[in-house]
Design a protein around this motif. Sequence first.
Motif, PDB file in Angstrom:
ATOM      1  N   CYS A  91       0.849  -1.187   0.000  1.00  0.00           N
ATOM      2  CA  CYS A  91       0.000   0.000   0.000  1.00  0.00           C
ATOM      3  C   CYS A  91       0.890   1.245   0.000  1.00  0.00           C
ATOM      4  N   GLU A  92       0.288   2.401  -0.178  1.00  0.00           N
ATOM      5  CA  GLU A  92       1.053   3.646  -0.234  1.00  0.00           C
ATOM      6  C   GLU A  92       1.822   3.883   1.067  1.00  0.00           C
ATOM      7  N   ALA A  93       1.176   3.586   2.198  1.00  0.00           N
ATOM      8  CA  ALA A  93       1.836   3.812   3.487  1.00  0.00           C
ATOM      9  C   ALA A  93       3.060   2.922   3.644  1.00  0.00           C
ATOM     10  N   CYS A  94       2.914   1.636   3.363  1.00  0.00           N
ATOM     11  CA  CYS A  94       4.040   0.715   3.512  1.00  0.00           C
ATOM     12  C   CYS A  94       5.156   1.032   2.530  1.00  0.00           C
ATOM     13  N   ALA A  95       4.797   1.370   1.308  1.00  0.00           N
ATOM     14  CA  ALA A  95       5.802   1.704   0.308  1.00  0.00           C
ATOM     15  C   ALA A  95       6.572   2.960   0.692  1.00  0.00           C
ATOM     16  N   SER A  96       5.948   3.817   1.512  1.00  0.00           N
ATOM     17  CA  SER A  96       6.587   5.058   1.952  1.00  0.00           C
ATOM     18  C   SER A  96       7.341   4.889   3.264  1.00  0.00           C
ATOM     19  N   GLY A 101       5.193   4.611  15.376  1.00  0.00           N
ATOM     20  CA  GLY A 101       6.201   4.895  14.365  1.00  0.00           C
ATOM     21  C   GLY A 101       6.563   3.634  13.613  1.00  0.00           C
ATOM     22  N   SER A 102       7.154   3.791  12.463  1.00  0.00           N
ATOM     23  CA  SER A 102       7.543   2.653  11.626  1.00  0.00           C
ATOM     24  C   SER A 102       8.862   2.067  12.111  1.00  0.00           C
ATOM     25  N   PRO A 103       9.220   0.866  11.645  1.00  0.00           N
ATOM     26  CA  PRO A 103      10.529   0.299  12.019  1.00  0.00           C
ATOM     27  C   PRO A 103      11.698   1.227  11.678  1.00  0.00           C
ATOM     28  N   SER A 104      11.643   1.871  10.516  1.00  0.00           N
ATOM     29  CA  SER A 104      12.756   2.756  10.149  1.00  0.00           C
ATOM     30  C   SER A 104      12.817   3.969  11.067  1.00  0.00           C
ATOM     31  N   GLU A 105      11.662   4.504  11.471  1.00  0.00           N
ATOM     32  CA  GLU A 105      11.645   5.637  12.395  1.00  0.00           C
ATOM     33  C   GLU A 105      12.175   5.225  13.769  1.00  0.00           C
ATOM     34  N   GLU A 137       4.631   2.071   7.839  1.00  0.00           N
ATOM     35  CA  GLU A 137       3.816   0.873   8.024  1.00  0.00           C
ATOM     36  C   GLU A 137       2.744   1.024   9.099  1.00  0.00           C
ATOM     37  N   GLN A 138       2.963   1.938  10.055  1.00  0.00           N
ATOM     38  CA  GLN A 138       1.979   2.092  11.137  1.00  0.00           C
ATOM     39  C   GLN A 138       0.646   2.612  10.638  1.00  0.00           C
ATOM     40  N   TYR A 139       0.611   3.167   9.416  1.00  0.00           N
ATOM     41  CA  TYR A 139      -0.637   3.674   8.842  1.00  0.00           C
ATOM     42  C   TYR A 139      -1.187   2.752   7.749  1.00  0.00           C
ATOM     43  N   CYS A 140      -0.708   1.527   7.697  1.00  0.00           N
ATOM     44  CA  CYS A 140      -1.183   0.567   6.699  1.00  0.00           C
ATOM     45  C   CYS A 140      -2.690   0.371   6.827  1.00  0.00           C
ATOM     46  N   PRO A 141      -3.459   0.620   5.743  1.00  0.00           N
ATOM     47  CA  PRO A 141      -4.914   0.470   5.820  1.00  0.00           C
ATOM     48  C   PRO A 141      -5.380  -0.972   5.646  1.00  0.00           C
ATOM     49  N   ASN A 142      -4.467  -1.853   5.263  1.00  0.00           N
ATOM     50  CA  ASN A 142      -4.853  -3.223   4.938  1.00  0.00           C
ATOM     51  C   ASN A 142      -4.562  -4.211   6.058  1.00  0.00           C
ATOM     52  N   VAL A 143      -3.362  -4.124   6.633  1.00  0.00           N
ATOM     53  CA  VAL A 143      -2.940  -5.078   7.657  1.00  0.00           C
ATOM     54  C   VAL A 143      -2.232  -4.299   8.769  1.00  0.00           C
ATOM     55  N   MET A 144      -2.951  -3.930   9.794  1.00  0.00           N
ATOM     56  CA  MET A 144      -2.343  -3.263  10.947  1.00  0.00           C
ATOM     57  C   MET A 144      -2.467  -4.202  12.143  1.00  0.00           C
ATOM     58  N   VAL A 145      -1.454  -5.051  12.301  1.00  0.00           N
ATOM     59  CA  VAL A 145      -1.465  -6.050  13.370  1.00  0.00           C
ATOM     60  C   VAL A 145      -0.693  -5.502  14.563  1.00  0.00           C
ATOM     61  N   GLY A 146      -1.383  -5.339  15.675  1.00  0.00           N
ATOM     62  CA  GLY A 146      -0.727  -4.901  16.897  1.00  0.00           C
ATOM     63  C   GLY A 146       0.071  -6.030  17.520  1.00  0.00           C
ATOM     64  N   THR A 147       1.041  -5.676  18.335  1.00  0.00           N
ATOM     65  CA  THR A 147       1.895  -6.670  18.980  1.00  0.00           C
ATOM     66  C   THR A 147       1.104  -7.537  19.952  1.00  0.00           C
ATOM     67  N   TYR A 148      -0.054  -7.039  20.378  1.00  0.00           N
ATOM     68  CA  TYR A 148      -0.995  -7.880  21.129  1.00  0.00           C
ATOM     69  C   TYR A 148      -2.413  -7.514  20.731  1.00  0.00           C
ATOM     70  N   ASN A 149      -3.351  -8.417  21.071  1.00  0.00           N
ATOM     71  CA  ASN A 149      -4.781  -8.182  20.820  1.00  0.00           C
ATOM     72  C   ASN A 149      -5.102  -7.984  19.347  1.00  0.00           C
ATOM     73  N   SER A 150      -4.384  -8.709  18.483  1.00  0.00           N
ATOM     74  CA  SER A 150      -4.655  -8.669  17.045  1.00  0.00           C
ATOM     75  C   SER A 150      -4.526 -10.083  16.477  1.00  0.00           C
TER      76      SER A 150
END
Length: 360
Positions: free
Chosen positions: A108-113, A309-313, A116-129
Amino acid sequence: MTTDYKFEGWMGLDSQAANGNMVWQEFEPKPWEETDVDIKVTHCGICGSDLHTLRSGWGPTMYPCCVGHELVGVAVRIGSQAEGDIKIGDRVGVGAQNESCFGRNGDCEACASGLEQYCPNVMVGTYNSVHTNGGKSYGGYALYHRSPSRFVIKIPDGISSAHAAPMLCGGITTYSPLRHHGCGPGKSVGIIGIGGLGHYGIMFAKALGADRVVAISRKANKKEDALKLGADAYIATDEDADWAKNNSRSLDMIISTVSSSKMPIIDYMTLLKLNGAFVQLGNPEDGALTIPAGVLIYKRIKFTGSMIGSPSEIREMLELAAEKGVQSWVQECPMKDANQAIQDMDAGKARYRFVLTNEQ
């Protein structure tokens, strides 16, 4: 490569878990994929999101739930397709996100940029997802954690595990909007709420080079701490009737960490200069934030929000922290005392981040 370890942790079984009623038990991590990394958890910060989730404050929680998304530990198993040049024995961490649509049939546009934290398709939290392979995500109040490698961060040598852990959510949640909105030389920044997030806001605003950082709280009892953290000035709104007038048009941006709909938001807006930005981080359970349109129109104010924030951030933030000597203010607690620690966190006793430590 040994895998003779059990995934065990503190589980919330219902909304009463936030009252100190988590139960220690075994859980089944997401099914293993060759892009995954298993981590033996040594440290895990306690975040306000943990409490919101344990009590179903932001919506129904998928019980049983093991919270904790500020975890640091040692890599003990690494998939053959893992990213990031991670090796067995490396000190690594995971923040609040575990998976996005990156690399899955086109990004998606967010992941390509790199957002990833704004991914509209797959936003899996570290818990409760729920992961894309159907497995449930469980967090770091535990002995072990399994995460897709893209979201596993190597911890720089210059930062201790206890100091790094709460940066993976609390730290990056303030660093990301500061960076995005141009915090740096020539800028004046206000930080509302001097707590787990706010103390990072002060330190990272200074680390990024802001000329002036103003700490804003209701009471004056945190003034000494705020100045030690690097704030240049302090506003206690309950103790100065003219605080808004006296500080009008003095700030380029405000970072609000407060999770309450009852904040004096119109008064806060008077502190902003022309073209100023108000960035809301806290997500209130008690109602919506409202603001008259004219407050925004007359000074061309940007009223916006920001999320983790994203992994790169996160990598960029940790490198800056190591370079500038940014150190979290933490209180370490044994993992066995997690039920008491979350109650102390809820009572506002943290100065300014509790970190659970595994004694094994």
